[in-house]
Design an enzyme around this catalytic site. Structure first.
Site, short mmCIF file in Angstrom:
data_model
loop_
_atom_site.label_atom_id
_atom_site.label_comp_id
_atom_site.label_asym_id
_atom_site.label_seq_id
_atom_site.Cartn_x
_atom_site.Cartn_y
_atom_site.Cartn_z
N SER A 149 8.20 9.43 10.62
CA SER A 149 7.14 10.61 10.46
C SER A 149 7.70 11.87 11.17
O SER A 149 8.38 11.91 12.35
CB SER A 149 5.97 9.99 11.17
OG SER A 149 4.92 11.07 11.09
N LYS A 185 7.42 6.88 16.48
CA LYS A 185 8.35 7.42 15.58
C LYS A 185 9.65 8.21 15.92
O LYS A 185 10.54 8.45 15.69
CB LYS A 185 7.41 8.34 14.54
CG LYS A 185 6.40 7.50 13.90
CD LYS A 185 7.16 6.53 12.74
CE LYS A 185 6.14 5.79 11.84
NZ LYS A 185 6.66 5.04 10.94
N THR A 228 -1.89 8.54 1.10
CA THR A 228 -2.06 7.06 1.03
C THR A 228 -3.25 6.65 1.52
O THR A 228 -3.87 7.28 2.30
CB THR A 228 -0.71 6.72 1.89
OG1 THR A 228 -0.93 6.99 3.28
CG2 THR A 228 0.46 7.24 1.11
N TYR A 246 1.49 6.99 18.18
CA TYR A 246 1.92 6.83 16.90
C TYR A 246 3.43 7.60 16.85
O TYR A 246 4.52 7.24 16.62
CB TYR A 246 1.18 7.06 15.74
CG TYR A 246 1.70 7.61 14.34
CD1 TYR A 246 1.92 6.28 13.49
CD2 TYR A 246 2.17 8.69 13.74
CE1 TYR A 246 2.23 6.45 12.17
CE2 TYR A 246 2.69 8.87 12.59
CZ TYR A 246 2.73 7.60 11.72
OH TYR A 246 3.18 7.93 10.48
N SER A 282 0.85 -1.15 -0.01
CA SER A 282 -0.04 0.11 0.21
C SER A 282 0.91 1.36 0.00
O SER A 282 2.05 1.13 0.17
CB SER A 282 -0.75 -0.12 1.12
OG SER A 282 -1.60 1.30 1.57
#
Ligand SMILES: NC(=O)c1ccc[n+]([C@@H]2O[C@H](COP(=O)([O-])OP(=O)(O)OC[C@H]3O[C@@H](n4cnc5c(N)ncnc54)[C@H](OP(=O)(O)O)[C@@H]3O)[C@@H](O)[C@H]2O)c1
Length: 321
Positions: free
Chosen positions: A177, A207, A238, A203, A54
């Site tokens: 990120s 990162k 995305t 998240y 993906s």
């Protein structure tokens, strides 16, 4: 040239312009934009890309295939992997593509994947697989999922693949990120047990952990001739962004980069010659600071504390019995 550098840096520090599609559109026209890899730069080399079904992972796999690499798609769903392989083969004449199954968040599955892998050589390993679960989720070993997927699994995988990352120009690339700019390292609470869970915070902390461990991982694997790099893609359109951040996706839609542009620096890093110095963070083909805010700054003791936790959870450096 100094003016060009000034424009590039200003776009980076103000975040929004640099992270969007405006970033590469302007930067690639500035004098001194680093050249792309030569055609065929990855011929004869093997590039493994996790999360290749993906978004950025697919774009990275395509980019590496276009440069001549044998691409290994490391995916958790082999049917999706087979469809991705067909897509790459349809777009890149003569592409050599394999599909390997691995749930990167599952440390036992990482061990099985490495044991089953039918190649004795990997030249480029891209740790791209990523996720932002809406609620606190645990991996099969009971670790908070973003830390398992972005930190523990990739570290263990690299360590176990070390004997096959032997080309002396091997590269390991963590796709991190820019979200980490807002968080500091939390070695005191790596499993996010303290306080109310927030998907974006979890998240971003994981990162942040990737970026803070870069120098340690860089020195650990330097002796084996392996360079370790982190790239951050900016904001790219995305499926992951559309699913996990629907409001952000809606608001920023027309400004988001396409996946190819988000993966550009990762593909560039996989192939550019000579290999850049290990242990640095990159975005739009330039080294970037790892902190933009004073409050996120981290000391060596905190990094060492997190690293001790990672080693313990992955059994890295455990004395053989
Ligand atoms: N897009 C952006 O703007 C952006 C910004 C900053 C950082 N990133 C980072 O870029 C990377 C790719 O993101 P994306 O936007 O391309 O997301 P995406 O479209 O959601 O793709 C994520 C990929 O990771 C795979 N994956 C998820 N969990 C996995 C697991 N446990 N084991 C193996 N594979 C797993 C997914 O597989 P399935 O197809 O099976 O779900 C998918 O192939 C991530 O690390 C993300 O954090 C993206």
């Amino acid at each position: 040239m100094a003016l060009a550098r000034g424009v590039d840096v200003a776009m980076d520090r103000t975040v929004a312009p640099g992270f969007t599609r405006i970033g590469p559109a302007v930067r690639s026209r500035l004098p001194g934009w680093p050249a792309g890899p030569e055609p065929g730069a990855l011929a004869g080399r093997t590039a493994a890309v996790t999360g290749a079904t993906s978004g950025l992972g697919l774009a990275t796999a395509l980019g590496c295939a276009r440069l001549g690499a044998h691409v290994r798609l490391v995916v958790r769903d082999v049917e999706k992997g087979a469809r991705t392989r067909a897509e790459i083969e349809a777009q890149v004449a003569g592409a050599e593509v394999s599909v390997d199954r691995c749930d990167v968040s599952d440390l036992e599955d990482v061990r099985r994947f490495v044991a089953d892998l039918d190649t004795d050589r990997i030249d480029v390993l891209v740790h791209n697989a990523g996720a932002m679960p809406a609620t606190r989720t645990e991996s099969p070993q009971g670790h908070e999922l973003t830390m398992a997927l972005h930190v523990l699994g990739p570290t263990l995988m690299t360590e176990l693949l070390r004997p096959r990352l032997t080309s002396h120009d091997s590269r390991v690339i963590f796709v991190t990120s820019g979200g980490m700019y807002g968080q500091r390292l939390r070695p005191d609470d790596p499993e996010y047990l303290d306080g109310e869970y927030s998907p974006t915070t979890a998240y971003a902390r994981s990162k942040r952990a990737q970026v803070e461990l870069l120098p340690l991982l860089g020195s650990r694997w330097a002796a084996a001739g392996i360079g370790v790099h982190a790239t951050h893609p900016g904001w790219a359109d995305t499926p992951g962004v559309a699913d996990s951040l629907p409001r952000f996706h809606q608001l920023t839609g027309p400004l988001l980069r396409d996946a190819e542009s988000g993966a550009d620096t990762t593909v560039w890093m996989a192939a550019t010659q000579p290999q850049p110095r290990t242990g640095q963070l990159w975005h739009d083909r330039r080294v970037r600071p790892t902190h933009l805010l004073r409050r996120t700054r981290t000391g060596d003791p905190e990094r060492a504390q997190l690293w001790d936790w990672v080693r313990l959870q992955t059994d890295i450096d455990k004395p053989a019995r």
